[in-house]
Design a protein around this motif. Sequence first.
Motif, PDB file in Angstrom:
ATOM      1  N   ASP A 114       9.450   6.010 -23.593  1.00 29.80           N
ATOM      2  CA  ASP A 114       8.213   5.481 -23.903  1.00 29.80           C
ATOM      3  C   ASP A 114       7.996   4.415 -24.507  1.00 29.80           C
ATOM      4  OD1 ASP A 114       7.192   7.826 -22.388  1.00 29.80           O
ATOM      5  OD2 ASP A 114       6.370   8.643 -24.205  1.00 29.80           O
ATOM      6  N   THR A 115       8.992   4.287 -25.634  1.00 29.86           N
ATOM      7  CA  THR A 115       8.957   3.031 -26.508  1.00 29.86           C
ATOM      8  C   THR A 115       9.625   1.939 -25.461  1.00 29.86           C
ATOM      9  OG1 THR A 115       9.842   4.461 -28.013  1.00 29.86           O
ATOM     10  CG2 THR A 115      10.175   1.847 -28.571  1.00 29.86           C
ATOM     11  N   SER A 118       6.595   0.549 -23.370  1.00 30.43           N
ATOM     12  CA  SER A 118       5.434  -0.208 -24.060  1.00 30.43           C
ATOM     13  C   SER A 118       6.127  -1.569 -24.496  1.00 30.43           C
ATOM     14  CB  SER A 118       5.184   0.757 -25.247  1.00 30.43           C
ATOM     15  OG  SER A 118       6.360   1.013 -26.386  1.00 30.43           O
ATOM     16  N   ASN A 119       7.410  -1.547 -24.640  1.00 28.66           N
ATOM     17  CA  ASN A 119       7.934  -2.836 -25.292  1.00 28.66           C
ATOM     18  C   ASN A 119       8.085  -3.764 -23.953  1.00 28.66           C
ATOM     19  OD1 ASN A 119       8.790  -2.398 -27.686  1.00 28.66           O
ATOM     20  ND2 ASN A 119      10.797  -1.524 -27.229  1.00 28.66           N
TER      21      ASN A 119
END
Lengths: 237, 237
Positions: A114-115, A118-119
């Motif tokens: 997820d990170t 989103s990045n």
Amino acid sequence: MSEAVSNTLLDGTRGPARTLTDRVYRRLRDDIIHGRLEPGSKLRIEPLRQQYEVGATPLREALSRLTSEGFVSSEGQRGFRVSEVSTEDLMDITNMRITLEGMALAQSIIKGDDTWESNVVAAFHRLTKVEMAAEPDLIDWEARNAEFHLALISACTSSWLRRFYDVLYDQHKRYRNMARVARDARRDIHGEHTAIKDAALKRDAKAALAANELHIRRTAEVCTPALAEIMAKRANA
Amino acid sequence: MSEAVSNTLLDGTRGPARTLTDRVYRRLRDDIIHGRLEPGSKLRIEPLRQQYEVGATPLREALSRLTSEGFVSSEGQRGFRVSEVSTEDLMDITNMRITLEGMALAQSIIKGDDTWESNVVAAFHRLTKVEMAAEPDLIDWEARNAEFHLALISACTSSWLRRFYDVLYDQHKRYRNMARVARDARRDIHGEHTAIKDAALKRDAKAALAANELHIRRTAEVCTPALAEIMAKRANA
DNA sequence: ATCAATACTTTTATCGATTTTTTTTACTAT
DNA sequence: ATAGTAAAAAAAATCGATAAAAGTATTGAT
């Protein structure tokens, strides 16, 4: 303290420049990538010493590092010079970058959490803002572009792949800057970026790699004629 | 003039060592690859200066070059140290080498002409002779092995691919040497080499890449337990 | 006893000067 | 003129010494 060649630098190098060697390395690198130091030109120690206001040791150290990265070439007892450019080299770098960046992207698509997602979205957003600006700042665009491409492959776990990618990205950037095609009006760069982002977030590796290849190849294509012109002009002199 | 760490060197570096920097670079590199300089150990300037009998400038320059190639790591104002080893790094290098050497091999198979073929045959022959020797000389084997693998990819036209391959080959060699498995009795290394050679000369890229992958993977597999042991021993101290 | 501030030691990073090598220039013989 | 050679100039590589920073030990207050 007058800065003769460059002062500010927004290169890919991360972390603070703790030593003089580091600083002169970054400035030289930046000056080569941005074409302020002409391909093939001699890099004499004494003039550079004065220009960058350093001693011979940090200067030579920086040049040695640049030699390993292919920005500078050196021949024993005959000093350093800025690496030559050629259409063959551009083709080589383009193909290698497509392959290696493709590998890294594929890995990211598989491993990315997820990170990572989103990045990618965040970097894309920041890039879009610069792309849509009325008067686009080239330096800013360069940085955001690098950030976006880096975000895409940031979930790649191979540090060697990352290492090689970094070199190739900056080598390619040199050619891009030579042709001054950071932003080409006729090309839908934003559309190309969107395609890469969408495919990546859909976890469609095949489509993402294809979009990325197209993007890199188009960039290289714009560089080629400009490079050929520069080469021809040089051949006369 | 006493040579403390190494004297002879049969590394991959080509051309004569014209400068002191060059010589100390090669010796340091050789000493790291052959495990005479322990992974993680500090590389202090003054002791090295005395050991290699050079000034600080060529020494630092050599260390800088090695840093770019990943054999040495450096942190600003905190000096240099021999790069660490790890099972993850070995895996990374192994996978990258398989991919890049595979690419180079595939290119060679497509582009290779008669000269390429005869070079492969000749290198294979020389390697075979060393492999079949009653008392196999390790240093000699290393050199012939490198020669053989290099001959296979010598028709590859991408100089960037070659550059990256060279780094990876030597990085891999370091792990091989750590485990001292240049020649493992239980493995049919000669058979593996034969398979690669035959497939390459038959211009069967798929089979050649597969055989090459198997070869590299097997080599890495033999290294892994030995490396784990070394790491465990180090963790105690 | 523990922590922090300070003096001391070690090590890194850097400089200016020297040595060695290459390149250029000037000269001489063919 | 041309090629070869010697002297001079320029440049690269290297060294030894110094300055700056990091690490280590010491002392004193709580």
